[in-house]
Each structure stands twice: as C-alpha cells, then as structure tokens.
Design an enzyme around this catalytic site. Structure first.
Site, PDB file in Angstrom:
ATOM      1  N   ASP A 130       2.775   5.704  13.183  1.00 43.03           N
ATOM      2  CA  ASP A 130       1.448   6.220  12.826  1.00 43.03           C
ATOM      3  C   ASP A 130       1.290   7.700  13.156  1.00 43.03           C
ATOM      4  O   ASP A 130       0.335   8.330  12.680  1.00 43.03           O
ATOM      5  CB  ASP A 130       0.347   5.426  13.542  1.00 43.03           C
ATOM      6  CG  ASP A 130       0.279   3.989  13.051  1.00 43.03           C
ATOM      7  OD1 ASP A 130      -0.360   3.165  13.711  1.00 43.03           O
ATOM      8  OD2 ASP A 130       0.913   3.694  12.015  1.00 43.03           O
ATOM      9  N   ARG A 144       4.266  -4.318   2.432  1.00 40.41           N
ATOM     10  CA  ARG A 144       3.554  -4.946   3.570  1.00 40.41           C
ATOM     11  C   ARG A 144       3.681  -6.475   3.443  1.00 40.41           C
ATOM     12  O   ARG A 144       2.710  -7.175   3.219  1.00 40.41           O
ATOM     13  CB  ARG A 144       2.082  -4.529   3.599  1.00 40.41           C
ATOM     14  CG  ARG A 144       1.797  -3.040   3.611  1.00 40.41           C
ATOM     15  CD  ARG A 144       2.267  -2.289   4.844  1.00 40.41           C
ATOM     16  NE  ARG A 144       1.548  -2.596   6.050  1.00 40.41           N
ATOM     17  CZ  ARG A 144       0.443  -1.975   6.453  1.00 40.41           C
ATOM     18  NH1 ARG A 144      -0.095  -1.059   5.678  1.00 40.41           N
ATOM     19  NH2 ARG A 144      -0.144  -2.290   7.599  1.00 40.41           N
ATOM     20  N   CYS A 167       0.873  -1.180   0.000  1.00 42.28           N
ATOM     21  CA  CYS A 167       0.000   0.000   0.000  1.00 42.28           C
ATOM     22  C   CYS A 167       0.911   1.231   0.000  1.00 42.28           C
ATOM     23  O   CYS A 167       2.126   1.116   0.013  1.00 42.28           O
ATOM     24  CB  CYS A 167      -0.927  -0.017   1.207  1.00 42.28           C
ATOM     25  SG  CYS A 167      -0.041   0.036   2.740  1.00 42.28           S
TER      26      CYS A 167
HETATM   27  C1  EPZ Z   1       0.110  -2.506  12.591  1.00 48.24           C
HETATM   28  O1  EPZ Z   1       0.316  -2.854  11.231  1.00 48.24           O
HETATM   29  C2  EPZ Z   1      -0.885  -1.357  12.590  1.00 48.24           C
HETATM   30  N1  EPZ Z   1      -2.141  -1.796  12.002  1.00 48.24           N
HETATM   31  C3  EPZ Z   1      -0.306  -0.187  11.779  1.00 48.24           C
HETATM   32  O2  EPZ Z   1      -1.234   0.897  11.867  1.00 48.24           O
HETATM   33  C4  EPZ Z   1       0.996   0.245  12.438  1.00 48.24           C
HETATM   34  O3  EPZ Z   1       1.586   1.279  11.661  1.00 48.24           O
HETATM   35  C5  EPZ Z   1       1.960  -0.955  12.503  1.00 48.24           C
HETATM   36  O4  EPZ Z   1       1.324  -2.051  13.199  1.00 48.24           O
HETATM   37  C6  EPZ Z   1       3.245  -0.612  13.234  1.00 48.24           C
HETATM   38  O5  EPZ Z   1       2.963  -0.167  14.516  1.00 48.24           O
HETATM   39  C7  EPZ Z   1      -3.028  -2.462  12.778  1.00 48.24           C
HETATM   40  O6  EPZ Z   1      -2.782  -2.743  13.930  1.00 48.24           O
HETATM   41  C8  EPZ Z   1      -4.312  -2.847  12.134  1.00 48.24           C
HETATM   42  P1  EPZ Z   1       3.878  -4.634  11.384  1.00 48.24           P
HETATM   43  P2  EPZ Z   1       1.122  -4.204  10.852  1.00 48.24           P
HETATM   44  O7  EPZ Z   1       3.614  -6.043  11.010  1.00 48.24           O
HETATM   45  O8  EPZ Z   1       0.776  -5.281  11.813  1.00 48.24           O
HETATM   46  C9  EPZ Z   1       7.423  -5.519   8.442  1.00 48.24           C
HETATM   47  C10 EPZ Z   1      -2.589   2.598  11.037  1.00 48.24           C
HETATM   48  O9  EPZ Z   1      -2.301   3.677  10.483  1.00 48.24           O
HETATM   49  N2  EPZ Z   1       6.865  -6.864   8.300  1.00 48.24           N
HETATM   50  O10 EPZ Z   1       4.337  -4.330  12.766  1.00 48.24           O
HETATM   51  O11 EPZ Z   1       0.930  -4.470   9.404  1.00 48.24           O
HETATM   52  C11 EPZ Z   1       6.590  -4.481   7.695  1.00 48.24           C
HETATM   53  O12 EPZ Z   1       6.942  -4.450   6.328  1.00 48.24           O
HETATM   54  C12 EPZ Z   1      -1.861   1.344  10.641  1.00 48.24           C
HETATM   55  O13 EPZ Z   1      -3.444   2.464  11.948  1.00 48.24           O
HETATM   56  C13 EPZ Z   1       7.582  -7.825   7.599  1.00 48.24           C
HETATM   57  O14 EPZ Z   1       8.673  -7.560   7.101  1.00 48.24           O
HETATM   58  O15 EPZ Z   1       2.621  -3.726  11.088  1.00 48.24           O
HETATM   59  C14 EPZ Z   1       6.948  -3.211   8.389  1.00 48.24           C
HETATM   60  O16 EPZ Z   1       8.172  -2.731   7.863  1.00 48.24           O
HETATM   61  C15 EPZ Z   1      -0.863   1.545   9.520  1.00 48.24           C
HETATM   62  N3  EPZ Z   1       7.059  -9.067   7.450  1.00 48.24           N
HETATM   63  C16 EPZ Z   1       7.184  -3.654   9.837  1.00 48.24           C
HETATM   64  O17 EPZ Z   1       7.361  -5.073   9.789  1.00 48.24           O
HETATM   65  C17 EPZ Z   1       5.828  -9.399   7.986  1.00 48.24           C
HETATM   66  O18 EPZ Z   1       5.403 -10.566   7.840  1.00 48.24           O
HETATM   67  C18 EPZ Z   1       6.029  -3.322  10.758  1.00 48.24           C
HETATM   68  O19 EPZ Z   1       4.919  -4.031  10.324  1.00 48.24           O
HETATM   69  C19 EPZ Z   1       5.110  -8.409   8.697  1.00 48.24           C
HETATM   70  C20 EPZ Z   1       5.649  -7.149   8.844  1.00 48.24           C
END
Ligand code: EPZ
Length: 416
Positions: free
Chosen positions: A305, A121, A116
């Site tokens: 965020d 993601r 996105c």
């Molecule tokens: C959660 O997303 C939140 N969404 C996001 O909020 C928030 O920005 C994010 O956590 C970080 O705090 C919800 O809770 C619904 P991550 P999530 O997995 O779970 C990498 C908003 O604005 N990663 O912690 O998708 C990823 O690419 C939203 O409310 C991998 O590499 O975040 C990123 O660089 C946006 N492999 C980092 O980890 C994976 O399998 C953080 O992602 C998963 C993630």
C-alpha cells in the site's frame, strides 16, 4: 468529479494527527456482526469505505448510528444474509462478511467482488478455508453463496498469508464448534487489532507464534466499546510526502512498530526519524538518496500500500533504484501518470526501474485507485508548477481529508 489542486515545489513543515485505520475499522465492523448487542467503535475514520460498510450492515438488519467518528452497531436482529451488489462491487473487503454471516445465520450470498485496477482479487483462499470449516460454497463466477448448519473448528494452513482470508477465518472460527489452529496466516497489524477487538468481546484467541493462531470457538461474545487504532498506511503516506518534498513533519499518533520496513527505507534515503511519545518526527532536509532495491511483501516486508507513494521519492532521489511488487499484479498503474510528470520510470513485469534524479513537472493527472491517487498528490507537492489530480474520490476512500492534512503540513493544496 472532485479534484485536488496543488501548487508544488515546496517543503513541508507542520504537524498532523493521523486518522483511525481503514484496514482495522472495516474488519472490526464486520466482526461486530458476531455480537448480539451494541458494539461502540470510536475513532472510526470518516471515509467512503466505512460509509459503505455501514450501509451493508444496515441492509442485513443491523441498526447503525454514527456520530462523528463514533459508530454504534446493534447486530442483535440480523434479517438478511444477502449482501447488496451495489456496495460489494464497490468495496472488495465486503467479502470478509462471509465468516461472520456464516457464523450468525449459517448462510451468505454476495456478488463476486471482481478485480480492480491494482490487480486480480481472487477469493479462492476465502472459499477454500471456509469450506474446510464445513461451509458448502457455490460460485457461478458472478454470484457466490455459502451455507452451513454449524461451522467446525479445524486445523488450517493458508496457501498465502492473505489478510482478508485470515480475517474471514478468524471471525468464522470464533463461532465454530471446537478449536481452530490457523497456520501461515497474515501478520499485518490489522490482524492483531481484529483479534484484540474480539478478545474484548470474550473470544479466546491465542498467538502461538508469528503467523500461527489458536482460536477456541463458541465462547459466547458480548458487546464492547473499542477504539480504532491509528492508520499506519496514512502515517506512511505522509512520511513519504515529507521524504519526497523535504522538510519536517510531526505525525501525531503515528503507530509505533507498524511501519518498520518503510522507516528503514526512509532512513536509507536520508530521512531522520525520531519517536516522540505517541508521535513520529520525520525530517529530510539534506539530499534524497536512492534506496537501492525495494520489494513489497506481506508483513513485516515493505507494504504494497506504500509502494506508489514511495515511487515518487525514488523518482527524485540521487541514483537509480528499483521497486519489485510481489503482492498485486496491477499495482504499477499509476506509473503512466507519474511519467507524464517526468518520473521516467520503466516497468518490466513485476519490477519498476527508477532512474532517479528527476525534477517533476506539474500538470493535469488522473487518479484511478486509492494509493496511486495519494502518490499523485505527493508528486504534485514536489513538482515545479501547479498540478490538478482528478478523480479524487478514489483518494477519499482511504483518507479522511488529504487536503486538510497536507495544509496542516504547510502544503499549498485546495479542493479542486
Ligand atoms: C488487504 O486486502 C488490504 N485491504 C489491502 O489494502 C492491502 O493492500 C492487502 O490486504 C495486502 O496487505 C483491507 O484490509 C481492506 P490479500 P486483501 O487477501 O485482504 C491474493 C488499501 O489500499 N489472494 O492479502 O484483499 C491476492 O490476489 C487496500 O488499503 C488470493 O490469491 O489482500 C493478492 O495477490 C488495497 N486469493 C494477495 O493474495 C484469495 O482468496 C494479497 O491479498 C485472497 C487473496
């Protein structure tokens, strides 16, 4: 497309009640799938993403009844393990349904959520950890499916403290055979709220130390009634709005201890913050000062965020500052629109250099994602003249009614 119309250059004065947390409600709604009965969730925010999650749950056999901010989820009879593409591609967090569906039905399939505008993601950490618990995962790049005869508890260490992957493993582990020890897990408050909900349903989850959880599986889960906590990111957004525009705002119900990195930064920038029972009083009537270097990271670091909302205050502060984004590699997309309002921000790789001292000018700008859209609304509050923020549907994914809330804080904003 709906817009937000703002007449700017005015400080904020008023009080607003902070809505229920999107990022607590979504995983808790997914976790309700684990409970063969009716869970009642109160104080759910009335936002698009919660609506999408309701529809996904209904599409796989749940009975979902909504009355205002109360959502009743009956997951006694699940009928399908295939998640509807229409909603999965719109809401990334649908990937966290993998754990519960593997736990309940032993299988799940969903289209790849894809990237996105805030950056890549990937879901490799979700797949890797669920595979370690016995799931056979197949991913052809567009469709992901997984199946298991019975999840097995095990010791796991996340390569990165991913919020979603942590939530998936927790939900898988409560139904697994045996004990799961999870290391280097995310420490965001929403993880604690998910565990609290599951413990209310009978799960045995222990926080051994920061980033380390012990989960005993197959304890048998029963329905419960649970109140969704206040949204720390919405509270932080309105804190940034008052910091940027100046004035005094009482954030009623603002969670305590969940925004400490932001609050430290806001004090450095000249804000006065005072905890009043369950509320936070934010005041900035003096000069807006540079915070120096700010860097996002996983909790308890500064939250990604709130990176875009804070940039708006940094652009106007006296003195240069910088923002380093270490979580999502595409989260400076809003800078182009902020610069059209005169923010003067330069992005090089993962760092935005903010010269500061700018007076923003109103204009017609376009939201492209949730938190960037909220930042553009804040910029409109500060700008000279009028601002129209288009594509406000992105903002409505996470904010119940940003115009209502900002009008309660004295802003001159209208639904465009
Ligand atoms: C959660 O997303 C939140 N969404 C996001 O909020 C928030 O920005 C994010 O956590 C970080 O705090 C919800 O809770 C619904 P991550 P999530 O997995 O779970 C990498 C908003 O604005 N990663 O912690 O998708 C990823 O690419 C939203 O409310 C991998 O590499 O975040 C990123 O660089 C946006 N492999 C980092 O980890 C994976 O399998 C953080 O992602 C998963 C993630």
């Amino acid at each position: 497309m709906k817009s937000v119309y703002i007449r700017g250059n005015a400080s904020l004065y008023g009080e607003v009640t902070i809505q229920g947390s999107k990022n607590a409600a979504l995983p808790i709604m997914a976790a309700a799938l684990l409970v063969p009965g009716v869970c009642v969730l109160r104080n759910c925010p009335r936002i698009a993403d919660v609506e999408y999650m309701c529809r996904i749950l209904e599409s796989i056999g749940c009975r979902v009844d909504r009355e205002g901010r109360e959502i009743r989820i009956d997951a006694a009879q699940l009928s399908d393990s295939r998640l509807p593409r229409e909603y999965v591609t719109r809401m990334r967090s649908s990937v966290m349904l993998m754990g519960p569906l593997l736990g309940r039905l032993g299988e799940v399939s969903l289209s790849h959520p894809g990237g996105c505008v805030i950056g890549d993601r990937p879901i490799d950490l979700h797949v890797k950890t669920l595979s370690r618990m016995g799931a056979a995962c197949r991913d052809d790049g567009t469709q992901l499916s997984a199946s298991v005869s019975g999840l097995r508890g095990t010791s796991l260490r996340l390569d990165y403290p991913s919020v979603g992957a942590t939530e998936n493993v927790i939900m898988a582990a409560v139904t697994a055979d045996g004990v799961t020890c999870l290391e280097n897990c995310a420490q965001e408050p929403e993880i604690g709220w998910l565990c609290d909900f599951l413990i209310h349903c009978g799960a045995q989850i222990e926080k051994k130390s920061p980033g380390r959880l012990l989960i005993r599986g197959q304890t048998g889960l029963h329905p419960c009634t649970y109140t969704i906590p206040a949204d720390r990111i919405v509270a932080g957004t309105y804190l940034c709005a008052c910091l940027a525009a100046g004035g005094e705002a009482l954030l009623k119900g603002a969670p305590e201890g969940e925004n400490e990195a932001l609050e430290r930064t806001a004090r450095r920038m000249g804000a006065g913050l005072e905890r009043r029972q369950d509320s936070l009083l934010v005041k900035r009537t003096g000069p807006l000062l540079s915070p120096g270097e700010v860097e996002t990271g996983s909790f308890p670091a500064f939250p990604t965020d709130l990176q875009s909302p804070l940039l708006v205050a940094m652009a106007q502060a006296e003195g240069e500052s910088s923002m380093r984004e270490t979580v999502f590699n595409g989260r400076f997309g809003v800078v182009e629109e902020l610069n059209r309002m005169g923010a003067g921000i330069e992005v090089q790789k993962d760092t935005a250099r903010v010269p500061g001292g700018r007076r923003l000018a109103g204009g017609r700008v376009r939201a492209a994602e949730l938190r960037g859209g909220a930042a553009l609304v804040i910029a409109g509050l500060c700008a000279q003249g009028e601002t129209l923020v288009e594509n406000r549907s992105y903002v409505d994914r996470g904010y119940e009614d940003i115009c209502r809330d900002l009008r309660l804080l004295g802003a001159c904003v209208q639904d465009g």
